[in-house]
Design a protein around this motif. Sequence first.
Motif, PDB file in Angstrom:
ATOM      1  N   GLU A 144      32.273  33.584  39.032  1.00 42.27           N
ATOM      2  CA  GLU A 144      32.436  33.103  40.405  1.00 42.27           C
ATOM      3  C   GLU A 144      33.084  34.179  41.285  1.00 42.27           C
ATOM      4  O   GLU A 144      32.685  34.386  42.431  1.00 42.27           O
ATOM      5  CB  GLU A 144      33.289  31.831  40.417  1.00 42.27           C
ATOM      6  CG  GLU A 144      32.650  30.643  39.713  1.00 42.27           C
ATOM      7  CD  GLU A 144      31.380  30.184  40.383  1.00 42.27           C
ATOM      8  OE1 GLU A 144      31.221  30.436  41.601  1.00 42.27           O
ATOM      9  OE2 GLU A 144      30.520  29.574  39.698  1.00 42.27           O
ATOM     10  N   THR A 147      30.521  36.730  42.145  1.00 40.53           N
ATOM     11  CA  THR A 147      29.615  36.243  43.193  1.00 40.53           C
ATOM     12  C   THR A 147      30.254  36.386  44.566  1.00 40.53           C
ATOM     13  O   THR A 147      29.608  36.836  45.533  1.00 40.53           O
ATOM     14  CB  THR A 147      29.249  34.775  42.928  1.00 40.53           C
ATOM     15  OG1 THR A 147      28.626  34.661  41.647  1.00 40.53           O
ATOM     16  CG2 THR A 147      28.295  34.260  43.999  1.00 40.53           C
ATOM     17  N   SER A 151      29.039  38.918  47.555  1.00 45.39           N
ATOM     18  CA  SER A 151      28.715  38.411  48.890  1.00 45.39           C
ATOM     19  C   SER A 151      29.484  39.177  49.964  1.00 45.39           C
ATOM     20  O   SER A 151      28.938  39.505  51.025  1.00 45.39           O
ATOM     21  CB  SER A 151      29.027  36.919  48.970  1.00 45.39           C
ATOM     22  OG  SER A 151      28.265  36.193  48.021  1.00 45.39           O
TER      23      SER A 151
END
Length: 423
Positions: A144, A147, A151
């Motif tokens: 997570e 990610t 981003s």
Amino acid sequence: MARTPTALLSPADQERRRALRTMKGVALGALIGMAVVFVVAFAFQNEVEWLQYVRAAAEGGMVGALADWFAVTALFRHPLGLPIPHTAIIPRRKDEIGAQLGEFVETNFLEGDVVRTKLESTPLSARAGAWLAQPAHADRVAAEGATVASSILRALSDDDVQGLIEDLAREHLLSPDWGPSVGGWLERVVESGAHHGAVDLALDNIATWLGNNREQFQGLVSRRLPSWVPGLALRLVDDTVYREAVGFVDAVRADPGHPARDTIDGYLARLADNLQHDPGTMMRLEEAKAAVFDSPRVRRLAAEAWNTAKAGLLTALADPNSSLRRRASSALAEIGVRLGRDETLQKRVDGWITDAAVFLVGRYRHDIASIITDTVERWDAEETTEKIELMVGRDLQYIRLNGTIVGALAGLVIFTVAHLVFG
């Protein structure tokens, strides 16, 4: 009031709607049952005396059922569509209800002492550590985090990042004068003799180069001599210059007290002093620094370095087996193990979390509670009414059913008492 199509409701709301309809049917069936009993008892009470009690009970049951139906219906809509005062309370006072609900939450839940008491009684860090210590959970958190980081990297503008790097470089590298700091550093190096290793390394490299590039000395001096000098003499001059250079370097390498080393020490000491006190030397250093950093090639190298670093990070973050992801997972698991075992660390982390939560609640409690008020204000009145009715409507139908039963008992008691008293 228009109803939301069942297909647009969540599965939980669909189940609530079915339960609500069932209970409405039960409450209506109880009212109809009382009406049927009342009609039969009323018709035959003169022939069968005890049916008077049944009629009274049925009559009270109907009154109770109708009264509670009116009360429950008045919460959500106008009974029978008639604009009776103080009915359709929820759609009419939706915004006020939302404001009062937000105020209630802010006053009773978003209060520093309440939050602190709850958090202090909960072993947050110990539970988080036990959860995080499991490799699967550490991998999940790392994934997570990767990610989120990916981003952020993709969202960053390359031009903006390069501009930021350039601004930081100018602020922290170009704007300050290098002379005094570099001179002071060089002075300390010379005083400690730390530069001797660098001098030895330079001499070793020079000796290696001389040994591998003797042909570079051919004609180095002889081509500058008159043309009438014999060729043998020219070669002798070049060989002599080469041997002298090799001998000089070897002598300096072999003798720690060689005058050349003292000369180097003296030069470095003067350079360190000039960098700190001589305006001319400091100006030349600043000009050289500006020329290097303002060079278009250096700027291109900086841009390429950022692009390369960004691409490498994105690749590493996307690959579950990359060393970056593995190290992140391992570090998270180690943190979890330590949190689960170290009571001192647990207390410290719990204290940080509690203090942060109390601070946020104390400063932003009104803003947090306003989410409820603003959300309810944005809701359509009919939609709000339906949402609330789906949540509590089934329980309210029990009020209708209970009203029917209590009304029947009350009617029976009142009739019985009146019959006993007045005959």
